[in-house]
Design a protein around this motif. Structure first.
Motif, PDB file in Angstrom:
ATOM      1  N   ASP A  78      33.003  36.347  41.471  1.00 22.16           N
ATOM      2  CA  ASP A  78      32.976  34.908  41.184  1.00 22.16           C
ATOM      3  C   ASP A  78      32.461  34.135  42.392  1.00 22.16           C
ATOM      4  O   ASP A  78      33.182  33.312  42.972  1.00 22.16           O
ATOM      5  CB  ASP A  78      34.374  34.420  40.795  1.00 22.16           C
ATOM      6  N   PRO A  79      31.228  34.378  42.797  1.00 26.41           N
ATOM      7  CA  PRO A  79      30.694  33.688  43.974  1.00 26.41           C
ATOM      8  C   PRO A  79      30.660  32.175  43.754  1.00 26.41           C
ATOM      9  O   PRO A  79      30.279  31.701  42.690  1.00 26.41           O
ATOM     10  CB  PRO A  79      29.281  34.267  44.113  1.00 26.41           C
ATOM     11  N   GLY A  80      31.109  31.460  44.751  1.00 23.69           N
ATOM     12  CA  GLY A  80      31.082  30.005  44.652  1.00 23.69           C
ATOM     13  C   GLY A  80      32.320  29.396  44.026  1.00 23.69           C
ATOM     14  O   GLY A  80      32.500  28.174  44.081  1.00 23.69           O
ATOM     15  N   GLN A 110      33.918  37.389  46.119  1.00 22.23           N
ATOM     16  CA  GLN A 110      32.542  36.993  46.397  1.00 22.23           C
ATOM     17  C   GLN A 110      31.572  37.668  45.434  1.00 22.23           C
ATOM     18  O   GLN A 110      30.600  37.059  44.973  1.00 22.23           O
ATOM     19  CB  GLN A 110      32.172  37.332  47.842  1.00 22.23           C
ATOM     20  N   LYS A 111      31.849  38.921  45.102  1.00 21.66           N
ATOM     21  CA  LYS A 111      30.970  39.640  44.176  1.00 21.66           C
ATOM     22  C   LYS A 111      31.167  39.184  42.729  1.00 21.66           C
ATOM     23  O   LYS A 111      30.204  39.034  41.977  1.00 21.66           O
ATOM     24  CB  LYS A 111      31.236  41.145  44.270  1.00 21.66           C
ATOM     25  N   ARG A 152      35.807  40.475  49.405  1.00 22.96           N
ATOM     26  CA  ARG A 152      34.587  41.062  48.836  1.00 22.96           C
ATOM     27  C   ARG A 152      34.589  40.952  47.316  1.00 22.96           C
ATOM     28  O   ARG A 152      33.563  40.622  46.703  1.00 22.96           O
ATOM     29  CB  ARG A 152      34.465  42.536  49.246  1.00 22.96           C
TER      30      ARG A 152
END
Length: 213
Positions: free
Chosen positions: A205-207, A202-203, A199
């Motif tokens: 450093d998405p990608g 993803q929050k 989580r």
């Protein structure tokens, strides 16, 4: 409310991860690095006189420095979680690895990163000595996680949160081959399987491809 000011690809990922592990309410504000210099933008540098990540705000408080931020959040919101008590047999190990992460490993990797950018000769004594110190630190971690599930022992703690950045995202800035480090790769697999870590990344450093091997 507690606010985590997260600079992309930086040590502030530790703080996002910590908040997710504790499942506490917090606000996340993300800042992108300058695409040319890869440095923090002006509005991030303005948050605290030191001008580097991580930074949190909590009411009127503005606090920087990874270890200080982690200890503050644990003391105020942790309710005894993710740390060990002095009576625990692994307490000294917890303390050692918590401080080793930034006091030794990250400092050595930072120096090595700077020296690599100076285009020094491969046999430059300072470059050779610094690389050897980084290797010794990885040797030490390899041995530790070969005999223990987590750095402090069987229990996941903030020592693991502190060292995670150096073993993963920091390798965007200082490439380091984990091919000869099977125990570290297995350890990072255990880290990557944690829902809170997933989580957080993803929050924050998405990608971004996670350097887990």
């Amino acid at each position: 409310m507690l606010t985590v000011h997260h600079l992309g690809k930086s040590q502030s990922e530790r703080i996002v991860w910590l908040c997710e592990e504790l499942e506490i309410p917090y606000e996340l504000k993300c800042y992108a690095r300058d695409p040319v210099t890869m440095l923090a933008p002006a509005d991030y540098k303005a948050l605290h006189p030191i001008g580097t990540a991580p930074v949190i705000t909590d009411g009127q408080l503005v606090l920087a420095e990874s270890g200080a931020v982690v200890e503050y959040i644990l003391a105020k919101y942790g309710n005894g979680r993710l740390t060990l008590k002095p009576s625990d047999p692994d307490f000294a190990q917890f303390l050692y690895w918590f401080h080793f992460a930034n006091g030794t490993l990250q400092a050595q990797m930072g120096r090595s990163m700077i020296l690599n950018r100076l285009n020094l000769a491969a046999d430059n004594p300072m470059l050779v000595a610094t690389k050897a110190r980084v290797d010794r630190s990885f040797d030490l971690i390899e041995a530790r996680v070969g005999g223990a599930r987590y750095l402090a022992g069987d229990e996941f703690t903030t020592a693991d949160i502190m060292i995670g950045f150096s073993l993963t995202t920091m390798r965007y800035f200082l490439p380091y081959d984990l091919g000869r480090r099977p125990n570290i790769r297995d350890y990072l697999g255990r880290i990557a399987a944690r829902p809170a870590y997933q989580r957080a990344m993803q929050k924050g450093d998405p990608g971004m491809a996670l350097l887990l091997t």
